[in-house]
Write a protein that holds these residues in place. Structure first.
Motif, short mmCIF file in Angstrom:
data_model
loop_
_atom_site.label_atom_id
_atom_site.label_comp_id
_atom_site.label_asym_id
_atom_site.label_seq_id
_atom_site.Cartn_x
_atom_site.Cartn_y
_atom_site.Cartn_z
N THR A 1 0.84 -1.20 0.00
CA THR A 1 0.00 0.00 0.00
C THR A 1 0.87 1.25 0.00
O THR A 1 0.65 2.18 -0.78
N ASP B 1 2.68 1.52 -3.46
CA ASP B 1 1.76 1.86 -4.56
C ASP B 1 1.35 3.33 -4.48
O ASP B 1 1.31 4.03 -5.49
N ARG B 2 1.06 3.79 -3.26
CA ARG B 2 0.65 5.18 -3.10
C ARG B 2 1.79 6.14 -3.40
O ARG B 2 1.60 7.19 -4.03
N HIS C 1 2.30 6.22 -7.15
CA HIS C 1 1.21 6.97 -7.78
C HIS C 1 1.44 8.47 -7.64
O HIS C 1 1.31 9.22 -8.60
N TYR C 2 1.83 8.87 -6.44
CA TYR C 2 2.09 10.30 -6.21
C TYR C 2 3.24 10.80 -7.09
O TYR C 2 3.15 11.86 -7.70
N ILE D 1 3.25 10.21 3.96
CA ILE D 1 2.69 8.90 4.28
C ILE D 1 3.22 8.51 5.66
O ILE D 1 4.42 8.52 5.88
N LEU E 1 -2.41 8.30 4.54
CA LEU E 1 -1.90 9.10 3.45
C LEU E 1 -2.62 10.44 3.50
O LEU E 1 -3.81 10.50 3.58
#
Ligand SMILES: [Zn+2]
Length: 159
Positions: free
Chosen positions: A129, A132-133, A136-137, A149, A155
């Motif tokens: 998680t 991935d976040r 993505h950012y 984070i 987040l």
């Protein structure tokens, strides 16, 4: 008995040593690399010497140890002794972090701070998680934004 206490104390001291290539940092580095992202390490030319710099995406990433950077979470509890000394020192670190973050932001960089507690300790998030976040950012195309984070907030945008 003395040896046991000494070993414990040593472990505590070690966990508070500020350094490069810490476990959370290696995890983040490997995970982002595996997601196809390429970076420079510890760029001295940028304010605050970010841990990872994704030049292509104009994004700087800091992986902060919660103790050294005064996160205020449960991993950042002050030692029982010399609290005034630590408080002053760590508040100085946090102030320097804020200055670096805003200097980067003003120069058009996006800044992602990943706190140690996001991947370590009782409130940690799932590694996938977090990665991935973060990925993505980094790939978003939005100039001058700040993101962090951490274990407690999950987040959140600082804006
Ligand atoms: Zn923390």
């Amino acid at each position: 008995m003395t040896d046991v206490l000494t070993a414990k104390q040593r472990r505590l001291n070690m966990s508070h040593i500020r350094g490069k290539d810490t476990k959370p940092e290696m995890l983040i580095r490997r995970g982002l690399h595996a997601r196809g992202l390429r970076y420079r390490l510890h760029d001295r030319k940028l304010p605050g010497r970010p841990d990872l710099v994704f030049a292509k995406y104009h994004t700087a990433v800091f992986i902060h140890g919660c103790f050294w950077h005064s996160h205020g979470c449960r991993l950042s509890k002050l030692p029982a002794t010399h609290q005034d000394f630590w408080k002053k020192k760590l508040e100085g670190n946090a102030a320097r972090d804020r200055r670096a973050m805003h200097a980067l932001e003003s120069a058009g960089w996006r800044v992602l701070t990943i706190w140690e507690c996001a991947v370590r300790g009782p409130g940690r998030l799932d590694d996938t998680t977090v990665l991935d976040r973060a990925a993505h950012y980094i790939r978003e195309d939005r100039r001058g934004s700040l993101m962090e984070i951490a274990a407690t907030s999950g987040l959140s945008s600082l804006l």
